[in-house]
Design a protein around this motif. Structure first.
Motif, PDB file in Angstrom:
ATOM      1  N   VAL A 119       3.307 -39.925  10.578  1.00  0.00           N
ATOM      2  CA  VAL A 119       4.033 -38.700  10.278  1.00  0.00           C
ATOM      3  C   VAL A 119       3.510 -37.596  11.187  1.00  0.00           C
ATOM      4  CG1 VAL A 119       2.421 -38.110   8.402  1.00  0.00           C
ATOM      5  CG2 VAL A 119       4.656 -37.009   8.497  1.00  0.00           C
ATOM      6  N   GLU A 120       4.434 -36.769  11.672  1.00  0.00           N
ATOM      7  CA  GLU A 120       4.071 -35.607  12.486  1.00  0.00           C
ATOM      8  C   GLU A 120       4.584 -34.362  11.789  1.00  0.00           C
ATOM      9  OE1 GLU A 120       4.954 -33.636  16.899  1.00  0.00           O
ATOM     10  OE2 GLU A 120       5.690 -35.646  16.404  1.00  0.00           O
ATOM     11  N   PHE A 121       3.654 -33.493  11.377  1.00  0.00           N
ATOM     12  CA  PHE A 121       4.055 -32.277  10.679  1.00  0.00           C
ATOM     13  C   PHE A 121       4.409 -31.194  11.687  1.00  0.00           C
ATOM     14  CE2 PHE A 121       1.339 -34.305   7.444  1.00  0.00           C
ATOM     15  CZ  PHE A 121       2.247 -34.331   6.393  1.00  0.00           C
ATOM     16  N   GLU A 122       5.552 -30.552  11.458  1.00  0.00           N
ATOM     17  CA  GLU A 122       5.977 -29.476  12.346  1.00  0.00           C
ATOM     18  C   GLU A 122       4.992 -28.321  12.255  1.00  0.00           C
ATOM     19  OE1 GLU A 122       9.957 -28.357  11.437  1.00  0.00           O
ATOM     20  OE2 GLU A 122      10.669 -30.426  11.385  1.00  0.00           O
ATOM     21  N   GLY A 123       4.682 -27.718  13.418  1.00  0.00           N
ATOM     22  CA  GLY A 123       3.805 -26.562  13.439  1.00  0.00           C
ATOM     23  C   GLY A 123       2.341 -26.891  13.316  1.00  0.00           C
ATOM     24  N   CYS A 124       1.954 -28.142  13.556  1.00  0.00           N
ATOM     25  CA  CYS A 124       0.540 -28.530  13.435  1.00  0.00           C
ATOM     26  C   CYS A 124       0.033 -29.125  14.744  1.00  0.00           C
ATOM     27  CB  CYS A 124       0.347 -29.516  12.279  1.00  0.00           C
ATOM     28  SG  CYS A 124       0.665 -28.780  10.662  1.00  0.00           S
ATOM     29  N   ASP A 125       0.380 -28.485  15.853  1.00  0.00           N
ATOM     30  CA  ASP A 125      -0.107 -28.883  17.168  1.00  0.00           C
ATOM     31  C   ASP A 125       0.283 -30.311  17.546  1.00  0.00           C
ATOM     32  OD1 ASP A 125      -1.219 -26.421  17.594  1.00  0.00           O
ATOM     33  OD2 ASP A 125      -3.198 -26.985  16.876  1.00  0.00           O
ATOM     34  N   GLY A 126       1.353 -30.838  16.955  1.00  0.00           N
ATOM     35  CA  GLY A 126       1.838 -32.165  17.332  1.00  0.00           C
ATOM     36  C   GLY A 126       0.912 -33.295  16.940  1.00  0.00           C
ATOM     37  N   ILE A 127       0.031 -33.075  15.962  1.00  0.00           N
ATOM     38  CA  ILE A 127      -0.892 -34.136  15.543  1.00  0.00           C
ATOM     39  C   ILE A 127      -0.140 -35.178  14.718  1.00  0.00           C
ATOM     40  CG2 ILE A 127      -2.848 -34.645  14.044  1.00  0.00           C
ATOM     41  CD1 ILE A 127      -4.186 -32.202  15.016  1.00  0.00           C
ATOM     42  N   ILE A 128      -0.279 -36.444  15.094  1.00  0.00           N
ATOM     43  CA  ILE A 128       0.371 -37.560  14.398  1.00  0.00           C
ATOM     44  C   ILE A 128      -0.657 -38.259  13.524  1.00  0.00           C
ATOM     45  CG2 ILE A 128       1.561 -39.756  14.703  1.00  0.00           C
ATOM     46  CD1 ILE A 128       2.693 -38.672  17.311  1.00  0.00           C
ATOM     47  N   LEU A 129      -0.318 -38.413  12.242  1.00  0.00           N
ATOM     48  CA  LEU A 129      -1.251 -38.972  11.265  1.00  0.00           C
ATOM     49  C   LEU A 129      -0.603 -40.146  10.538  1.00  0.00           C
ATOM     50  CD1 LEU A 129      -2.407 -35.552   9.790  1.00  0.00           C
ATOM     51  CD2 LEU A 129      -3.753 -37.009  11.303  1.00  0.00           C
ATOM     52  N   PRO A 176       0.139 -41.631   4.215  1.00  0.00           N
ATOM     53  CA  PRO A 176      -0.774 -42.025   3.126  1.00  0.00           C
ATOM     54  C   PRO A 176      -0.005 -42.692   1.981  1.00  0.00           C
ATOM     55  CG  PRO A 176      -0.319 -39.688   2.968  1.00  0.00           C
ATOM     56  CD  PRO A 176       0.443 -40.182   4.163  1.00  0.00           C
ATOM     57  N   VAL A 177       0.420 -43.927   2.172  1.00  0.00           N
ATOM     58  CA  VAL A 177       1.295 -44.603   1.207  1.00  0.00           C
ATOM     59  C   VAL A 177       0.613 -44.764  -0.145  1.00  0.00           C
ATOM     60  CG1 VAL A 177       2.572 -46.710   0.697  1.00  0.00           C
ATOM     61  CG2 VAL A 177       2.509 -45.830   3.044  1.00  0.00           C
ATOM     62  N   LYS A 178      -0.584 -45.362  -0.151  1.00  0.00           N
ATOM     63  CA  LYS A 178      -1.255 -45.663  -1.413  1.00  0.00           C
ATOM     64  C   LYS A 178      -1.545 -44.403  -2.214  1.00  0.00           C
ATOM     65  CE  LYS A 178      -5.348 -47.925  -3.368  1.00  0.00           C
ATOM     66  NZ  LYS A 178      -6.614 -48.636  -3.079  1.00  0.00           N
ATOM     67  N   ALA A 179      -2.110 -43.384  -1.566  1.00  0.00           N
ATOM     68  CA  ALA A 179      -2.466 -42.147  -2.265  1.00  0.00           C
ATOM     69  C   ALA A 179      -1.221 -41.440  -2.799  1.00  0.00           C
ATOM     70  CB  ALA A 179      -3.238 -41.222  -1.325  1.00  0.00           C
ATOM     71  N   GLN A 237      -1.443 -30.897  -6.779  1.00  0.00           N
ATOM     72  CA  GLN A 237      -2.719 -31.556  -6.544  1.00  0.00           C
ATOM     73  C   GLN A 237      -2.560 -32.693  -5.545  1.00  0.00           C
ATOM     74  OE1 GLN A 237      -5.854 -30.659  -7.790  1.00  0.00           O
ATOM     75  NE2 GLN A 237      -6.466 -32.143  -6.223  1.00  0.00           N
ATOM     76  N   GLY A 238      -1.429 -33.400  -5.648  1.00  0.00           N
ATOM     77  CA  GLY A 238      -1.174 -34.487  -4.708  1.00  0.00           C
ATOM     78  C   GLY A 238      -1.045 -33.981  -3.280  1.00  0.00           C
ATOM     79  N   ILE A 239      -0.420 -32.814  -3.113  1.00  0.00           N
ATOM     80  CA  ILE A 239      -0.294 -32.228  -1.773  1.00  0.00           C
ATOM     81  C   ILE A 239      -1.663 -31.824  -1.245  1.00  0.00           C
ATOM     82  CG2 ILE A 239       0.650 -30.266  -0.483  1.00  0.00           C
ATOM     83  CD1 ILE A 239       3.067 -30.393  -2.417  1.00  0.00           C
ATOM     84  N   ASP A 240      -2.482 -31.213  -2.105  1.00  0.00           N
ATOM     85  CA  ASP A 240      -3.850 -30.846  -1.691  1.00  0.00           C
ATOM     86  C   ASP A 240      -4.658 -32.085  -1.315  1.00  0.00           C
ATOM     87  OD1 ASP A 240      -3.383 -28.168  -2.057  1.00  0.00           O
ATOM     88  OD2 ASP A 240      -4.203 -28.104  -4.088  1.00  0.00           O
ATOM     89  N   ASP A 241      -4.527 -33.141  -2.129  1.00  0.00           N
ATOM     90  CA  ASP A 241      -5.268 -34.380  -1.830  1.00  0.00           C
ATOM     91  C   ASP A 241      -4.797 -34.987  -0.516  1.00  0.00           C
ATOM     92  OD1 ASP A 241      -6.634 -34.059  -4.195  1.00  0.00           O
ATOM     93  OD2 ASP A 241      -5.430 -35.507  -5.327  1.00  0.00           O
ATOM     94  N   MET A 242      -3.498 -34.898  -0.243  1.00  0.00           N
ATOM     95  CA  MET A 242      -2.963 -35.445   0.992  1.00  0.00           C
ATOM     96  C   MET A 242      -3.546 -34.705   2.200  1.00  0.00           C
ATOM     97  SD  MET A 242       1.032 -35.867   2.157  1.00  0.00           S
ATOM     98  CE  MET A 242       1.361 -34.110   2.077  1.00  0.00           C
ATOM     99  N   VAL A 243      -3.597 -33.385   2.116  1.00  0.00           N
ATOM    100  CA  VAL A 243      -4.133 -32.582   3.218  1.00  0.00           C
ATOM    101  C   VAL A 243      -5.616 -32.888   3.440  1.00  0.00           C
ATOM    102  CG1 VAL A 243      -4.649 -30.230   3.946  1.00  0.00           C
ATOM    103  CG2 VAL A 243      -2.442 -30.743   2.927  1.00  0.00           C
ATOM    104  N   ASN A 244      -6.323 -33.152   2.342  1.00  0.00           N
ATOM    105  CA  ASN A 244      -7.758 -33.440   2.431  1.00  0.00           C
ATOM    106  C   ASN A 244      -8.056 -34.934   2.494  1.00  0.00           C
ATOM    107  OD1 ASN A 244      -8.658 -30.656   2.236  1.00  0.00           O
ATOM    108  ND2 ASN A 244      -8.027 -30.722   0.089  1.00  0.00           N
ATOM    109  N   ASN A 245      -7.048 -35.725   2.837  1.00  0.00           N
ATOM    110  CA  ASN A 245      -7.210 -37.178   2.954  1.00  0.00           C
ATOM    111  C   ASN A 245      -8.365 -37.510   3.904  1.00  0.00           C
ATOM    112  OD1 ASN A 245      -6.890 -39.921   3.824  1.00  0.00           O
ATOM    113  ND2 ASN A 245      -4.772 -39.860   3.101  1.00  0.00           N
ATOM    114  N   PRO A 246      -9.361 -38.289   3.456  1.00  0.00           N
ATOM    115  CA  PRO A 246     -10.504 -38.622   4.322  1.00  0.00           C
ATOM    116  C   PRO A 246     -10.091 -39.284   5.630  1.00  0.00           C
ATOM    117  CG  PRO A 246     -10.957 -39.247   2.046  1.00  0.00           C
ATOM    118  CD  PRO A 246      -9.519 -38.854   2.097  1.00  0.00           C
ATOM    119  N   ASP A 247      -9.062 -40.138   5.573  1.00  0.00           N
ATOM    120  CA  ASP A 247      -8.599 -40.795   6.798  1.00  0.00           C
ATOM    121  C   ASP A 247      -8.062 -39.783   7.796  1.00  0.00           C
ATOM    122  OD1 ASP A 247      -9.276 -43.230   5.698  1.00  0.00           O
ATOM    123  OD2 ASP A 247      -7.265 -43.612   4.907  1.00  0.00           O
TER     124      ASP A 247
END
Length: 665
Positions: free
Chosen positions: A362-372, A375-378, A401-411
């Motif tokens: 997934v590539e989030f718009e406005g995030c310097d084109g970083i591709i991540l 996070p299917v399981k989470a 909370q799920g959105i916060d956890d996704m942003v702070n995903n260790p991977d």
């Protein structure tokens, strides 16, 4: 408030920024007087620049520039909200507050959305709310004529291809099965049962579909062929829902009665479905995990792109607002089939998104084109937590909370450079959620159970042209073209709900900003009359109410500009007559006196105004003097004051003195 909408948006952002600077400048002046250190001012400026950079990271990327060339009203207002974040007076200081308001709005406005849905269906069909479908579908002494609707037309997003027991498809169904007649009824689950069993709902439950009123509305089952009621008796093969409408008490068979009775049995905006669609829109989690084909993803992304265009359509402010939603768009906003065409650049962007999803990224718009990685399981675990909650407030908290956890995903943290970009990532994700939520709400509503009611009435009223309807559309994009009026008006009215919520938040932030400016002016005023009037204005600020059409971009931005202009324009209180009479004794503007006043203020701020250490003149002073002298010379040579004198009151002793109003040009 002008005629140029984009200029008004820029003006609002500029005024908010200027007000924030005035407030910060007052604090900086106090620091200068105490410390006489200019570096403190530079530090403050640096902090503001850093905040702006954090909010606007990635906007220099060419691809993002192309995507954001045309912003819809919601995006423009979000930019204004971000501008208010720079002020320390803001009540709401993060995008998280907007996310919370939006999610609560989606949950709390279900009754309003249901009424909008019914009104737009009635308008789309082209009938009055009281029009009966009785003559179309019933014959004397007969139970009713059968209607056939393609399964693909009911199931626009192909959700019924997998059942509610599937580990990934379950999020798009109601939590549990409910008996026929229970409110709300698990209609999506029941439609899946019709497809699997081939039995009608009356055969399986003992009664026809029971409406909110308790009356039996229709029987429904799945068939693979039928004989048309008119024309040659040649079977039509395919996948169809067969619906047999039933007579109602007192023969009440109006379109609006049916729609209210039917939709009254449904939760038309299930928060579980909304959460799943939202996470899929943000990350592509279900497109990837459920193995959607490129063609399926392409159709859905085109659909989303068209909805974004619709969000940019504003009502014509020169036309009277039609409360029935039938007002015409302005000539600039006329929507024809070309409105639904996708450009080559847009197709390339879509293909890039599809390729990322197929690779599990997934590539989030406005995030310097970083591709991540997605996070299917989470994400699925978070959605499991949501569907097990009963209270809507808890569901909203779980989603956030799920959105916060996704942003702070260790991977993700391992892959993201350690430059504070995790904060930018949160801003990017929440910003995406805010601007996309109205589109997600629209998509979450067009589930099979909602489409069923819509198509039953379309078929019932337009029964003579049923074969035409059958071939009218087979996918979501054909549906939008075939029912463009419904799509455009319903989407715009949904968007207006969230525009209104964001406007409320911006208004509160601007209110605090303006009140701070107003308070400073009052404190500086020596005239008690000014203080008195200013306090009245401050009180009136709280009471300001105006009718706002939240589909009309000009209406919204004009209201914001009114609030901003209130800070200064309303303090132009004028002078009493005796003071104006004494103005003739003033000496007029003096270049030397103006320069002296400026130097005095600069010295109070701790800025050096004397000659330089080597004895050379202070060039700053010379430039200030030159500016003042040039302005005063222009006023002396070419300045003109035009006065408007209203009709004077005449008394036996002569005319009464009165004020004259004018403009210096």
């Amino acid at each position: 408030m002008g005629l140029d909408l984009k200029k008004d948006y820029s003006s609002a952002k500029s005024k908010i920024s200027a007000y924030g600077t005035v407030i910060e400048n007052k604090k900086n002046q106090a620091l200068k007087q105490k410390e006489k250190v200019k570096s403190s001012v530079d530090k403050k400026k640096s902090e503001v620049v850093n905040q702006i950079n954090e909010l606007k990271s990635g906007t220099n990327d060419i691809k993002n520039q192309i995507k954001s060339q045309v912003k819809d009203q919601l995006e423009e207002l979000l930019d204004i909200f971000k501008t208010t974040l720079n002020s320390k007076t803001s009540k709401y200081k993060s995008l998280s507050s907007v996310v919370d308001f939006f999610l609560k709005a989606a949950e709390n406005t279900k009754p309003k959305i249901k009424e909008i849905l019914i009104d737009e269906i009635v308008t789309m069909i082209g009938c009055s709310e009281e029009q009966s479908y009785n003559d179309m579908v019933f014959s004397p002494n007969q139970s009713g004529q059968k209607i056939y609707i393609k399964v693909s037309q009911v199931d626009l997003f192909k959700k019924l291809q997998l059942g509610p027991d599937d580990e990934k498809a379950k999020y798009f169904y109601e939590d549990v099965d409910t008996p026929n007649g229970t409110l709300p009824f698990s209609c999506n689950r029941d439609l899946y049962k019709r497809l699997q069993t081939g039995q009608s709902i009356s055969q399986q439950t003992g009664s026809d579909y029971i409406g909110e009123s308790g009356q039996q509305l229709f029987d429904i089952k799945y068939v693979t062929s039928y004989i048309p009621p008119t024309g040659p008796p040649i079977p039509v093969n395919g996948d169809f829902f067969e619906i047999e409408l039933k007579n109602q008490i007192n023969n009440r068979t109006s379109v609006s009665d049916f729609l209210r009775d039917y939709y009254g049995t449904l939760d038309i905006l299930d928060f579980n479905i909304l959460s799943a669609e939202l996470m899929n829109t943000l990350t592509g989690v279900f497109d990837f995990s459920m193995g959607l084909s490129s063609d399926e993803m392409r159709e859905q992304k085109k659909f989303d792109l068209i909805l974004k265009r619709i969000m940019g359509v504003c009502t014509d402010p020169t036309k009277k607002i039609d409360v029935q939603g039938t007002a015409k768009l302005s000539e600039l906003d006329t929507i024809d089939d070309s409105f639904f065409d996708i450009s080559n650049q847009e197709l390339r962007n879509i293909e890039t998104q599809i390729n990322n999803t197929l690779k599990g990224n997934v590539e989030f718009e406005g995030c310097d084109g970083i591709i991540l990685p997605i996070p299917v399981k989470a994400t699925l675990e978070n959605l499991d937590d949501i569907i097990t909650e009963n209270k809507s407030s808890n569901k909203i908290e779980k989603l956030q909370q799920g959105i916060d956890d996704m942003v702070n995903n260790p991977d993700w943290k391992v892959m993201v450079p350690k430059l504070g970009l995790d904060i930018n990532l949160k801003v990017g994700v929440e910003g995406n959620l805010i601007v996309k939520l109205p589109r997600v709400v629209f998509k979450s509503i067009l589930t099979p159970k909602v489409m069923l009611g819509l198509l039953i009435m379309v078929k019932a009223i337009k029964n003579k042209a049923s074969d035409e309807l059958e071939n009218l559309f087979d996918n979501i994009n054909e549906f939008m073209k075939s029912f463009k009026k419904f799509t455009v008006e319903f989407m715009r009215k949904i968007t207006a709900i969230f525009i209104q919520e964001l406007f409320k938040i911006i208004k509160k932030n601007i209110k605090q900003l303006v009140e701070t400016i107003l308070s400073d002016i009052i404190n500086e005023a020596k005239n008690k009359q000014v203080k008195m009037y200013a306090s009245i204005i401050s009180a009136l600020f709280i009471l300001i109410q105006a009718f706002i059409d939240y589909r009309n971009c000009k209406s919204v931005i004009d209201e914001i500009l009114k609030l901003l202009n209130l800070a200064l324009s309303q303090l132009n209180l004028g002078l009493p007559l005796f003071a104006l009479a004494g103005a003739q004794f003033l000496s007029g503007v003096s270049t030397i006196r103006s320069f002296s006043n400026i130097i005095e203020n600069l010295q109070k701020q701790g800025l050096p105004t004397g000659d330089l250490p080597d004895g050379s003149p202070n060039l700053m002073n010379m430039s200030i003097m030159g500016i003042i002298d040039g302005q005063n010379n222009e006023m002396a040579e070419n300045g003109k004051l035009e006065l408007f004198i209203p009709p004077l009151a005449v008394t036996p002793g002569g005319t009464l003195p009165t004020k004259g109003y004018g403009k210096f040009i």
